[in-house]
Enzyme design. Structure first.
Site, short mmCIF file in Angstrom:
data_model
loop_
_atom_site.label_atom_id
_atom_site.label_comp_id
_atom_site.label_asym_id
_atom_site.label_seq_id
_atom_site.Cartn_x
_atom_site.Cartn_y
_atom_site.Cartn_z
N LEU A 88 0.82 -1.21 0.00
CA LEU A 88 0.00 0.00 0.00
C LEU A 88 0.85 1.26 0.00
O LEU A 88 0.41 2.31 -0.49
CB LEU A 88 -0.92 0.00 1.23
CG LEU A 88 -1.92 -1.15 1.32
CD1 LEU A 88 -2.69 -1.07 2.64
CD2 LEU A 88 -2.89 -1.12 0.15
N GLY B 189 9.64 1.22 7.04
CA GLY B 189 9.20 -0.02 6.43
C GLY B 189 7.99 0.18 5.54
O GLY B 189 7.43 1.26 5.44
N ASP C 131 6.09 14.19 12.94
CA ASP C 131 6.12 14.03 11.47
C ASP C 131 4.73 14.24 10.88
O ASP C 131 4.23 13.41 10.12
CB ASP C 131 6.65 12.65 11.10
CG ASP C 131 7.12 12.61 9.64
OD1 ASP C 131 7.31 13.68 9.04
OD2 ASP C 131 7.30 11.50 9.11
#
Length: 800
Positions: free
Chosen positions: A522, A528, A640
């Site tokens: 996706l 990762g 973030d």
């Protein structure tokens, strides 16, 4: 002699003009005009079947095309004309007054003059028209001097196709609000580029979940064609070959019959035939319609309501525990008529809510939990679950829990499913239609002697002791039963129940099987990749994040995710469902977000989100960050915040994801030191200065994201027309200071006060000094209009 010659020429010109008009009765010359205030209100086709001009609309008039009746030979203002309007110009504009005038000007333009100073083009053409015509097919046409068509109404359909008209690939018919209101309605018929003709609610993506009828045809660049015999065909536009027939029509063409395909205001696609005679009176017959089930039209009823037939007509009704938002417009849906306060006070459980069952119910909304249960267990499980608003027990005995709102609820007499709706006490009383429960007075105990007092105490203590023993034994059996049921769910790989109790611990083998060997990726994050997975035979979709960094760093990331997300629960945060920790393997299992990220919506979508949608998304992100900063057990710095980390669920609700960079603070801490983290362009200046970061770091990142939401562009773009547009913050402040806010939205129609509010909030959030930035609580209050917003100073980044 000269005067006689001039008179002869004048008579000759007049004769030629009259002859031309008799040969072309539908011919409309330059300089012709229409007005509702005059007798000449329309231009008729040669046979008089169709008229182009003004027709009544509400308290004014609109310009359009309609079928005429015999009565219209004397006046065009009849209900028959209103009921058979086939095309409307500028259909979403307000009706004009009776003083308006429609004119084919001498310079070849078709103008609607609303007053002496204001006018609007009806037909946008690159060259001047020489004349116009209203023909007997229902098409109004503008011609150039060489008799070529330069514009026609058939090329711009609204809700209707006439015989001989095409709906090209990529185009759509949009229904009207009602028979008396021809503005854009709630449904669309789309001729998709893949060759499939599909019916959708109007503001939905082109996905099967939202479709309620499809032709199930395939082929590049197919067009929908209604021919003169009433046949409804799907045609390959390159060679005119027929690739599909929706309706066969008549075997022969008949000039006295006209066919009309209309997407009705109730979402039904209908084909009519109109038979004319010499006096222009017509008879209308319904030839074909789809879908057959009128209640299968999705969004015919709004959220939390369902459709049912009453005398073969669809009507909307509210689900138990809800009331209509607007009794005069029942299609707007329903809202809950009780609050969820009982969840916070377990002592009020018995008196504050109940379950109301309904047979033969169903919906397409995906559940957040499902498991095999008995009917009583399904009802009780929803009643005791604060997140559950309704549970559906299907034919296979699967109990599926849902939260409101329900989008496409329906009642099907052939279905064998049962729905259990949680309703408040007031809702239960309303459901009982006024039934009252008699009050039972408490018995009065009179103690007369000492022996009676002792006897009463012994009996009371005996009853209490026996009750405690019975409860203990019952609790033990209930615990054992639930324990064995839970073990069965784990063995079957069902993650739903664990979502209610605690995070589920998965094995690596389970997740590898669920993701089909990590096949469908996706996206990829800083630590990762994320893969799509499924449990319960594909009925429960999840997102699996596979941490791929070195072991130490991966473990630190893993523990941060577990520590932060495992204890958070908010509607604007992505929910963590479970994890895997085997040797060096670290994986996280999240709820699946079907509509991608905010970055996809803002920067890659063909359709720019409308203004109200962008304001809602900005507010939801602010509430999510506010929860992390002030409503958790300890403040959490995300570190973030960016559009790629804002995901959209099935209902386009914004949810904050990726807490791998989060910094958990102790209750007595307000600032902390850490290595540089985040994404360039969204990082606050203190990251580069090696100064302590604080909650204001997230505020800066949110400010950049807010400006991106407002302008629908990235914070840094090099492919721009002028250098000052490269940095978003500089470009925004330049136009804010100059009072040119409309240039930031590039001509989009937005509310100026709302636009100015969001720009001010964004500029305050990106101030260089953290002390100047507001807290997220202040940001949320400013967005909701609770707090006034001062004029922000120039951010340092905007002055560079």
């Amino acid at each position: 002699m000269a005067s006689k010659y001039a008179l002869f020429l004048l008579l000759l010109v007049h004769y030629r003009s009259a002859t031309c008009d008799r040969e072309h009765p539908g011919f409309i010359r330059l300089g012709s005009f229409l007005s509702p205030a005059n007798h000449s209100t329309s231009w008729l086709s040669p046979s008089g079947r169709f008229a182009f001009g003004f027709y009544p609309n509400g308290d004014g008039f609109s310009v359009g095309i309609w079928m005429t009746s015999e009565a219209e030979n004397t006046t065009p203002w009849t209900s028959e004309a209103e009921n058979t309007t086939t095309w409307t110009a500028n259909r979403d504009d307000r009706p004009v007054r009776s003083t308006a005038m429609l004119e084919l000007t001498l310079d070849g333009r078709l103008l609607l003059r609303t007053d002496s100073r204001n006018s609007k083009l009806i037909a946008s053409v690159s060259e001047s028209a020489s004349y116009a015509a209203m023909n007997d097919s229902g098409n109004f046409i503008l011609y150039d001097k060489d008799h070529h068509v330069i514009w026609d109404s058939f090329s711009f359909p609204t809700d209707t196709l006439m015989g001989g008209q095409y709906l090209p690939h990529g185009a759509a018919l949009l229904s009207s609000m009602s028979k008396s209101n021809r503005s854009t309605g709630r449904f669309r018929l789309e001729m998709q580029d893949d060759g499939n003709l599909v019916l959708y609610p109007i503001h939905t993506p082109n996905i099967s979940l939202d479709a309620y009828w499809a032709s199930v045809t395939q082929g590049d660049r197919l067009d929908l064609h209604l021919n003169s015999t009433g046949a409804l065909l799907l045609i390959k536009n390159t060679d005119s070959t027929v690739r599909g027939t929706l309706y066969g029509g008549s075997s022969v063409s008949n000039n006295s019959i006209t066919y009309r395909l209309v997407l009705d205001s109730n979402g039904i696609l209908q084909l009519y035939s109109h038979s004319f005679n010499r006096t222009v009176v017509y008879k209308t017959s319904l030839e074909w319609s789809i879908p057959d089930d009128k209640c299968s039209v999705k969004s015919f009823c709004g959220f939390n309501s369902y459709c049912t037939l009453d005398d073969d007509q669809p009507v909307c009704r509210c689900l138990p525990g809800t009331n209509f938002v607007d009794m005069d417009q029942k299609s707007r849906g329903c809202e809950r008529n009780f609050t969820e306060e009982w969840c916070r006070d377990s002592g009020r459980n018995a008196s504050s809510r109940n379950i109301v069952p309904m047979e033969n119910m169903g919906w397409d909304d995906p559940p957040y939990f499902q498991a095999k249960m008995q009917e009583d267990d399904c009802s009780k499980s929803c009643l005791e679950d604060c997140d559950c608003d309704v549970a559906l027990l299907d034919l296979d005995s699967y109990c599926k829990k849902q939260k409101l709102p329900l989008k496409y609820a329906r009642r099907n007499p052939k279905a064998s499913s049962t729905a259990f709706f949680k309703v408040g006490f007031e809702g239960v009383k309303e459901k009982q239609a006024g039934a009252t429960v008699p009050e039972v007075p408490l018995p009065t105990v009179i103690i007369r002697t000492k022996d009676a007092t002792v006897l009463l105490l012994v009996v009371t203590l005996g009853l209490v002791t026996w009750s405690c023993v019975a409860l203990a034994i019952s609790g033990l059996f209930a615990f054992k039963l639930r324990f064995f049921e839970y073990r069965k769910l784990l063995d079957r790989g069902d993650i739903g129940l664990s979502q209610e109790l605690a995070l589920r611990s998965f094995s690596y083998k389970e997740l590898k099987r669920a993701t089909n060997g990590f096949k469908e990726e996706l996206g990829k994050g800083s630590f990762g990749a994320v893969y799509k997975g499924s449990f319960s035979k594909g009925k429960r979709i999840v997102a699996v994040k596979r941490l791929e960094k070195v072991i130490n760093e991966g473990e630190r990331e893993f523990r941060a995710e577990m520590r932060v997300i495992g204890r958070t629960h908010h509607k604007n945060l992505v929910r963590l469902l479970g994890y895997c920790a085997e040797e060096s393997k670290r994986l996280l299992v999240y709820e699946f977000m079907s509509n991608g990220s905010l970055a996809d919506l803002l920067f890659r979508s063909q359709r720019r989100p409308d203004w109200s949608e962008r304001v809602r998304i900005a507010t939801e992100i602010a509430k999510g960050i506010l929860y992390l900063h002030e409503e958790c057990d300890a403040p959490i710095i995300h570190c973030d915040i960016k559009p790629q980390n804002i995901l959209m669920d099935d209902f386009w609700t914004a949810k904050i994801s990726d807490f791998g960079l989060a910094k958990l603070l102790m209750p007595d801490q307000t600032r902390t030191f850490t290595g540089v983290r985040g994404t360039r362009g969204y990082m606050a200046p203190e990251w580069q200065k090696n100064t302590p970061i604080s909650l204001k770091t997230d505020v800066y990142s949110y400010g950049i994201v807010l400006l991106e939401i407002v302008c629908c562009r990235r914070n840094m773009e090099v492919d721009v027309q002028r250098p000052e547009e490269i940095v978003l913050s500089s470009w925004v402040y330049m136009h804010f200071e100059a009072g040119e806010l409309e240039k930031l939205v590039r001509g989009e129609e937005v509310e100026r006060k709302s636009l100015e509010k969001l720009i001010k909030v964004g500029l305050w959030c990106i101030q260089d000094e953290p002390a100047l930035r507001p807290s997220m609580k202040c940001v949320a209050m400013m967005l909701e209009g609770i707090t006034d917003i001062a004029v922000p100073p120039c951010p340092t980044a905007a002055s560079l």
